[in-house]
Design a protein around this motif. Structure first.
Motif, PDB file in Angstrom:
ATOM      1  N   MET A  17      64.372  58.210  72.655  1.00  0.00           N
ATOM      2  CA  MET A  17      63.493  58.238  73.837  1.00  0.00           C
ATOM      3  C   MET A  17      63.542  59.587  74.553  1.00  0.00           C
ATOM      4  N   GLU A  44      60.515  58.853  79.257  1.00  0.00           N
ATOM      5  CA  GLU A  44      60.504  57.433  78.870  1.00  0.00           C
ATOM      6  C   GLU A  44      61.724  56.701  79.431  1.00  0.00           C
ATOM      7  N   LEU A  80      54.334  53.572  81.470  1.00  0.00           N
ATOM      8  CA  LEU A  80      55.689  53.469  80.917  1.00  0.00           C
ATOM      9  C   LEU A  80      56.719  52.767  81.809  1.00  0.00           C
ATOM     10  N   HIS A 106      53.013  51.753  74.380  1.00  0.00           N
ATOM     11  CA  HIS A 106      54.323  52.382  74.540  1.00  0.00           C
ATOM     12  C   HIS A 106      54.728  53.098  73.246  1.00  0.00           C
TER      13      HIS A 106
END
Ligand code: BGC
Length: 732
Positions: free
Chosen positions: A13, A17, A51, A75
């Motif tokens: 990530m 995020e 997000l 996502h």
């Protein structure tokens, strides 16, 4: 997903995020389909809408599935969105409010109720409920006492643990259950002067002995989330209190789940004046270990910069994100992002006869009878009048049953009509007056002052006519549902002027008068008590309120509820609770009380004490018998009483064990609840009730700043309320 896969996901990530997993957005943002289209007219940036890791306030299987589908597809790592909701005492089938559950002294009632709520909410797409509230409450001026199970840590602990178990079940992937969030950590109920969101000043020993235990019980029962509180504790707002969160909550209590802020509580640190900016507030909260920022920009606008500048360590971010991912994983969302959401299931499990039966049983057990003279109850006359604004009122919930439909509530009038049509008895109904005066700040009263007076005059005339006709009147009065809950502090613990007037006028006409008060907090009831033959309290009873109330008034069941909070003589006594200190100058029972602990104009004791409540029968209790009088570490003492139902009807009595530590290195309360048991006893029968007293029950936060039991003398009291003097001494 395996733990190693979660770790791999975290590593993949981006910082953006990750940060956004820690952001919770209000439901309305998503309901505008913002997550689907990426467009919204709100101020929230597009990436945050796309997000943000969780939302609150959205429910409904179809809606949730639609939003979830779009979210997961959009996502980059297909991480699902978490849906949270305040399911406090009912999603669709509303149980009595938590204060009412406290009055049952029956954790199983609370567990079953939570199970129903979880099943209904989960089918509607909810993953997490912001319940139970473990806040100890001692001040009836604070409107949120309705959300607590009361003034006693032991009772609260049992109730909180039972609710956590009911919500969560044994396995969170089981879609009949939801994750539970214990709140508001910590000591929110100690708000100064009962004013909501206020500061709390507590010594460490009072915090630890009185305020923390109920949260701990919830955490030990496995609650997956904890929520921070709005208040300061000894000068520090909870969301930025590193000692409280990192040390007490995480280290001492061993909590390793998700810590979420209360609504805007991180940003509010700026208002408190502990942070000069939201950036500083975000830093304080991250350092304290708050994983999710509920509904503010503090985290999303500042964390990246705080990390890049080295002001907070990146490991704090990873730690928080991992906890959020673990929660999603434990709920089974990676495998099935729709989890329990199903329109079909929702129809099948919602407001079923079984759910209603559980709610009705809870209502019966939650009603507290405070006075019953001239055999006013149960009702057995030929002509009964039900009078008052609560007679046909559907809003029997508290302001914290936000997802229910009040049309499904059974009112007192509906239940009474159904019950009495099978009998010889005739019933009439009259509203008597509007519930609220015009001088409230609730926005519910639509009348002009002139119209209201005219309306009340009309209603009063009808009420007096009906009262005149009846052999017995049941006056159904109370607080408005919106007078309980958040931001509803009051200094007058009374009913509206219109209801008071109605009461006095009707009492002049009634041959026999029963007063039923529906409320969400202790009230000052002297004038009502005096002029009523019987008086009963119903803490906001929920969907099955009417049925449960008529079950008791009619005598189908005997009441068994006990007060979970002391009812004062006067607001001036607040905060008041039974487990107080005796002081160095206790007021003598007789003789002069000059220069002792006293009020000149009011007793020290409450009007009705914690644990008090009558049944329709009479009970006697024997002296307390101890099987030995010295307690050792390895052998407990069994304390036994014989409880006899000497009246004419079968009834349930709540037998309560209290212990007093006669002397300690810190002053000890005059009594502390250590056990309780509901016993059903047939008329004329008696039962032995035993409690095991063990060393751990005697521990307290001693002068050495540790939980220990000190050697010395103790008294074990067993009785039917906290005033009991039925005791036996032992030593340790
Ligand atoms: C309340 C919480 C509640 C939260 C989310 C806050 O205002 O204090 O008890 O869970 O809102 O709705």
């Amino acid at each position: 997903m395996k733990k190693t896969d979660l770790k791999a996901l975290l590593d993949e990530m981006t910082m953006e995020e990750k940060i956004l997993q820690l952001v919770q957005l209000p439901g309305a943002t998503f309901e505008e389909d913002a997550a689907v289209t990426g467009l919204s007219d709100s101020q929230i940036p597009e990436n945050v809408l796309r997000l943000a890791g969780s939302t609150l306030g959205i429910f409904g299987a179809e809606k949730v599935k639609k939003i979830q589908k779009a979210y997961v597809e959009n996502h980059p790592h297909h991480i699902p969105l978490l849906f949270m909701l305040d399911v406090i005492h009912g999603h669709k089938t509303v149980m009595p409010c938590p204060l009412g559950l406290g009055a049952t002294f029956d954790p199983e009632v609370a567990r079953k109720g939570a199970e129903v709520q979880a099943k209904e909410a989960s089918a509607d797409g909810v993953h997490v409920t912001f319940s139970p509230m473990g806040d100890l409450v001692r001040d009836a001026r604070w409107g949120r006492v309705v959300e607590s199970t009361g003034e006693d840590k032991f009772l609260n602990g049992k109730m909180v643990a039972a609710m956590v178990k009911g919500y969560q079940g044994d396995d969170l992937t089981d879609t009949d259950h939801v994750a539970s969030c214990v709140k508001h950590f910590a000591a929110y109920g100690g708000a100064e002067a009962g004013r909501d969101y206020n500061n709390v000043e507590l010594s460490e020993h009072t915090l630890r002995e009185q305020y923390l235990p109920a949260y701990k019980e919830g955490i030990d029962a496995g609650a997956r989330l904890v929520m921070t509180s709005f208040n300061t504790l000894n000068g520090i707002p909870s969301s930025g209190n590193k000692w409280l969160m990192r040390y007490i909550l995480r280290k001492e209590m061993g909590f390793d789940g998700v810590l979420i802020s209360d609504w805007a509580a991180i940003a509010e640190m700026k208002n408190w004046g502990i942070a000069e900016s939201l950036r500083e507030a975000a830093k304080l909260a991250m350092e304290a270990g708050v994983d999710i920022d509920m509904c503010t920009e503090s985290y999303y606008a500042n964390l990246e910069d705080l990390i890049n500048s080295g002001e907070i360590d990146k490991s704090l971010l990873d730690e928080a994100v991992m906890r959020v991912l673990e929660l999603k994983n434990d709920l089974g969302l990676f495998e099935d992002p729709y989890r329990g959401a199903s329109e079909e299931k929702a129809k099948k499990v919602t407001l079923t006869a079984e759910n209603r039966a559980i709610a009705r049983d809870a209502v019966r057990k939650s009603l507290v009878l405070l006075k019953n003279e001239r055999e006013a109850l149960p009702l057995k006359v030929k002509r009964i009048a039900f009078i008052g604004p609560y007679v046909d009122e559907k809003e029997l919930r508290s302001s914290w049953a936000i997802s229910c439909d009040s049309k499904t509530t059974v009112t007192i009038q509906e239940a009474a009509t159904k019950f009495f049509e099978k009998t010889e008895c005739k019933v009439k109904f009259a509203k008597g007056c509007e519930m609220l005066d015009n001088n409230t700040d609730l926005g519910f009263n639509t009348f002009t002052q002139e119209n209201l007076e005219a309306e009340n005059k009309k209603l009063m005339a009808k009420a007096l006519e009906v009262a005149d006709w009846a052999d017995e009147v049941v006056l159904c009065l109370g607080e408005h549902f919106a007078q309980t809950g958040e931001s509803t502090s009051k200094v007058n613990l009374t009913l509206s002027d219109a209801q008071r007037k109605l009461f006095h006028e009707v009492s002049k006409k009634s041959k026999k008068l029963v007063t039923l008060i529906i409320c969400g907090r202790p009230l000052v009831l002297d004038e009502y008590i005096e002029k009523s033959d019987a008086l009963m309290i119903s803490f906001r009873p929920g969907t099955e309120g009417g049925n449960g109330i008529i079950d008791i008034l009619s005598g189908e069941y005997s009441p068994s509820g006990k007060l979970p909070m002391s009812f004062p003589y006067s607001v001036g006594q607040e905060p008041i609770h039974y487990d107080r200190y005796i002081t160095g100058r206790p007021k003598p029972a007789e003789g002069t009380s000059i220069f002792t602990t006293r009020y000149l104009d009011c007793p020290n004791e409450p009007r009705f004490c914690f644990g008090y409540g009558l049944t329709y029968s009479k009970f006697e209790i024997s002296n307390v018998k101890l099987d030995k009088d010295i307690l050792t570490d390895d052998a407990g003492i069994t304390a036994t009483v014989n409880v006899k139902n000497t009246g004419r009807v079968d009834a349930t009595q709540v037998v309560q064990l209290y212990i007093r530590d006669m002397a300690g290195s810190r002053v000890r309360p005059i009594k502390e609840l250590k056990g309780f048991e509901r016993v059903e006893v047939k008329a004329g029968d008696s039962v032995d009730v035993s409690f095991k007293i063990t060393e751990d029950m005697l521990r307290f936060f001693t002068i050495k700043n540790a939980f220990e039991t000190e050697h010395g003398k103790f008294t074990a009291y067993i009785g039917f309320d906290s005033d009991t003097e039925n005791g036996a001494e032992f030593s340790y």
